[in-house]
Design an enzyme around this catalytic site. Sequence first.
Site, PDB file in Angstrom:
ATOM      1  N   LYS A 102       9.785  -8.756   8.962  1.00 50.34           N
ATOM      2  CA  LYS A 102       9.860  -8.317   7.610  1.00 50.34           C
ATOM      3  C   LYS A 102      10.407  -6.870   7.908  1.00 50.34           C
ATOM      4  CE  LYS A 102       7.152  -6.464   3.666  1.00 50.34           C
ATOM      5  NZ  LYS A 102       6.001  -7.050   2.840  1.00 50.34           N
TER       6      LYS A 102
ATOM      7  N   GLU B  59       6.243  -6.577  10.668  1.00 50.50           N
ATOM      8  CA  GLU B  59       6.760  -5.713   9.748  1.00 50.50           C
ATOM      9  C   GLU B  59       7.210  -4.201  10.476  1.00 50.50           C
ATOM     10  OE1 GLU B  59       4.649  -4.904   6.156  1.00 50.50           O
ATOM     11  OE2 GLU B  59       6.396  -3.506   5.298  1.00 50.50           O
TER      12      GLU B  59
HETATM   13  C1  5MM Z   1       6.606  -1.099   2.911  1.00 48.71           C
HETATM   14  O1  5MM Z   1       5.330  -1.792   2.087  1.00 48.71           O
HETATM   15  C2  5MM Z   1       5.306  -3.162   1.993  1.00 48.71           C
HETATM   16  C3  5MM Z   1       6.429  -3.750   1.156  1.00 48.71           C
HETATM   17  O2  5MM Z   1       6.362  -2.985  -0.074  1.00 48.71           O
HETATM   18  P1  5MM Z   1       7.510  -2.658  -0.584  1.00 48.71           P
HETATM   19  O3  5MM Z   1       8.687  -3.768  -0.991  1.00 48.71           O
HETATM   20  O4  5MM Z   1       7.046  -1.960  -2.064  1.00 48.71           O
HETATM   21  O5  5MM Z   1       8.198  -1.552   0.131  1.00 48.71           O
HETATM   22  C4  5MM Z   1       3.885  -3.696   1.484  1.00 48.71           C
HETATM   23  O6  5MM Z   1       3.459  -4.988   1.871  1.00 48.71           O
HETATM   24  C5  5MM Z   1       2.532  -2.543   1.995  1.00 48.71           C
HETATM   25  O7  5MM Z   1       2.631  -2.826   3.400  1.00 48.71           O
HETATM   26  C6  5MM Z   1       1.555  -2.860   1.258  1.00 48.71           C
HETATM   27  O8  5MM Z   1       1.677  -2.513  -0.128  1.00 48.71           O
HETATM   28  C7  5MM Z   1       0.501  -2.104   1.787  1.00 48.71           C
HETATM   29  O9  5MM Z   1       0.732  -0.835   2.143  1.00 48.71           O
HETATM   30  P2  5MM Z   1      -0.494   0.340   2.427  1.00 48.71           P
HETATM   31  O10 5MM Z   1       0.293   1.580   2.390  1.00 48.71           O
HETATM   32  O11 5MM Z   1      -1.208   0.373   1.214  1.00 48.71           O
HETATM   33  O12 5MM Z   1      -1.017  -0.232   3.676  1.00 48.71           O
END
Ligand code: 5MM
Length: 340
Positions: free
Chosen positions: A219, A177
């Site tokens: 991703k 990602e």
């Molecule tokens: C970009 O964040 C990931 C996808 O979420 P969205 O669809 O809301 O953009 C998400 O998987 C993110 O990596 C996780 O929520 C973990 O985030 P943190 O900031 O807590 O590491």
Amino acid sequence: MNETTLIKTANALVSDDKGILAMDESNPTCNKRFAALGIPQTEEARRAYREMIVTTPGLGKSISGAILYDETIRQHLNDGTPFIKAVVNAGIIPGIKVDAGAKEMAGHPGEKISEGLDGLRDRLKEYAQMGLRFAKWRAVIAIGKDIPSQACIEANAHALARYAALCQEAGLVPIVEPEVLMDGDHTLQRCFDVTEQVLKTVFNQLYRQGILLEGMILKPNMVLPGLACPKQESVDEVADATVKCLLRTVPAAVPGIAFLSGGQSPELASARLSAMNSRYKSHLPWELAFSFARAIQQPALEIWQGKEANVPEAQKALFDRASYNRAARQGEYNTNKKIK
Ligand code: 5MM
């Protein structure tokens, strides 16, 4: 590395027009979302919220995999069922976020590098033994004046590739990602150029580390104008730019691309994914799927409010949002309704 298992899992994550539910918010991120709605920021509240999610009736009809957080995989439902078992019982493949967060990058103000490689081999071994079948690592790339730097892009791409190699060694499918953020007033073209550069660098590093492309999932962000950019392109223009960028950069051997939502509204994220699939699905080498967190969870979280009595209605909202994204994978999300 068991190539057959990796390929089978990677394909299962993007098959049947399903997608991945990201529910892997770290405690600070989860607490931030709870605080905005006045929900207590406790371990029990996080557990109860995630119980609401994984016990949503029929969730497995649209969700192939769920990305969990380390705290969650050590918790149980109220009836004593371990979370990983509950996810499997729902017909969903359990996965785990393994980066340790994006930290300030030394010597590069405004830029971040994701940490977590130290000790990762041992953590992955434990996760595989617990029944987790895929992992996720997020790198964050910001657009601004003089950024991103080549140093930031290369360091994050290298870490993603080393993480992916360790995952495949442990038998877990890596979700790679690299997120180019929406924050700022940059144009869609600028996001295109940065995303293209980032993805080229990431796949170069994945090649150098010998990653089995057939056994991974990408991703990425969609190609979008910055949130503060005065010109906001149409759904179809975003779909065209995103697919063009991915065709230039993502090898055909990768089975699937599962987008993050990145702060888009749930409706816009679904509409843009639907437009990509309706316009291009039949002639793309990979599946175009979703791995949304906020764009699936947010309406349900706002209804739940931390109250047991709201669980059925919150679960309905979650089920609906997941179903809409399955429709988007078929190019059939109803874009005639008003998009916020
Ligand atoms: C970009 O964040 C990931 C996808 O979420 P969205 O669809 O809301 O953009 C998400 O998987 C993110 O990596 C996780 O929520 C973990 O985030 P943190 O900031 O807590 O590491």
